[in-house]
Design an enzyme around this catalytic site. Sequence first.
Site, PDB file in Angstrom:
ATOM      1  N   ASP A  48      -0.383   5.094   0.975  1.00 57.87           N
ATOM      2  CA  ASP A  48      -0.677   6.092   2.007  1.00 57.87           C
ATOM      3  C   ASP A  48      -0.816   5.467   3.390  1.00 57.87           C
ATOM      4  O   ASP A  48      -1.561   4.507   3.586  1.00 57.87           O
ATOM      5  CB  ASP A  48      -1.966   6.842   1.648  1.00 57.87           C
ATOM      6  CG  ASP A  48      -1.792   7.669   0.391  1.00 57.87           C
ATOM      7  OD1 ASP A  48      -1.028   8.642   0.438  1.00 57.87           O
ATOM      8  OD2 ASP A  48      -2.400   7.317  -0.639  1.00 57.87           O
ATOM      9  N   ASP A  77       0.854  -1.181   0.000  1.00 60.10           N
ATOM     10  CA  ASP A  77       0.000   0.000   0.000  1.00 60.10           C
ATOM     11  C   ASP A  77       0.896   1.239   0.000  1.00 60.10           C
ATOM     12  O   ASP A  77       2.100   1.163   0.289  1.00 60.10           O
ATOM     13  CB  ASP A  77      -0.895  -0.037   1.242  1.00 60.10           C
ATOM     14  CG  ASP A  77      -1.741   1.206   1.383  1.00 60.10           C
ATOM     15  OD1 ASP A  77      -2.348   1.634   0.386  1.00 60.10           O
ATOM     16  OD2 ASP A  77      -1.778   1.769   2.493  1.00 60.10           O
TER      17      ASP A  77
END
Length: 306
Positions: free
Chosen positions: A144, A142
């Site tokens: 953020d 991922d």
Amino acid sequence: MNSSPITQVSNPNDSLNHSSTNLIPSSHNSLNNYPQKSVKGNRKKKGSIINKLFCCFVPSNDQNNGNNINTDNGASNNDKLQQQKQYNQQQQQQYNQHQQQQQQQQQQQQYINKDSSQQNGEIPLMVPMIPRHVGLKTLVLDLDETLVHSSFKPVHNPDFIVPVEIEGTIHQVYVVKRPFVDDFLRAIAEKFEIVVFTASLAKYADPVLDFLDTGRVIHYRLFRESCHNHKGNYVKDLSRLGRDLKSTIIVDNSPSSYLFHPENAIPIDSWFDDKDDRELLDLLPLLDDLIKVEDVRLVLDESRNN
């Protein structure tokens, strides 16, 4: 669904998330630290039943048909009891091994059935592995709150600033890298096929990755349009990657992101501004261990359930 270019969880210390601009929506809370592997407790209970059965059984003797345990070569009762105890322990170990093998086979079959049910004829999101990646596991990261934290509010000493157009207006996004992210990317560069899969829009995430991936170790970038809209959540459907799920790992701070494949996930705490954070470094030993296993789900799913 979110219309913001950035998809991230709420920072409890950031009042910007409650401003009238509503540019950074909130999502699910992160999980706790990755749990340690442990042995399931219910096996001990099964073993105790077998012990009760075996405690009344003594291996037969060809000479006395097992009716006399006191006259074999003059052995004492204590010797016989010790032999019986050792025999029972061996039987218990064999039983436990058999149960574990059966459980793993059943679990693998469940994964196979699940994989088959999710194949719907769609074109994979990624092309087949290039030759130098064949044999490597696929690591999905991922962006953020996992690798970086971004804010529309000016922050002290950002690592880089990205201009993003929203409804005809250019906004400055201030990006700060998670501690040790550069070391982390270097450490995994040659060990995995690396994919960044984010629920944010490409017009924000693509330039962020240009700044972040200076060593060009990230092989694929997938954005919001590659996510599956499931009940208002952006879910990253790993079955659409075109990779073997037994060799696919996802690291994400949002449980909703890996809703379809929790058995492939390594949860990580959301990061906002903690300068002492070491989560990325702490992941490295686990990732090294997963390189060696045939099916990562057998390890990650067992740890998740304990």
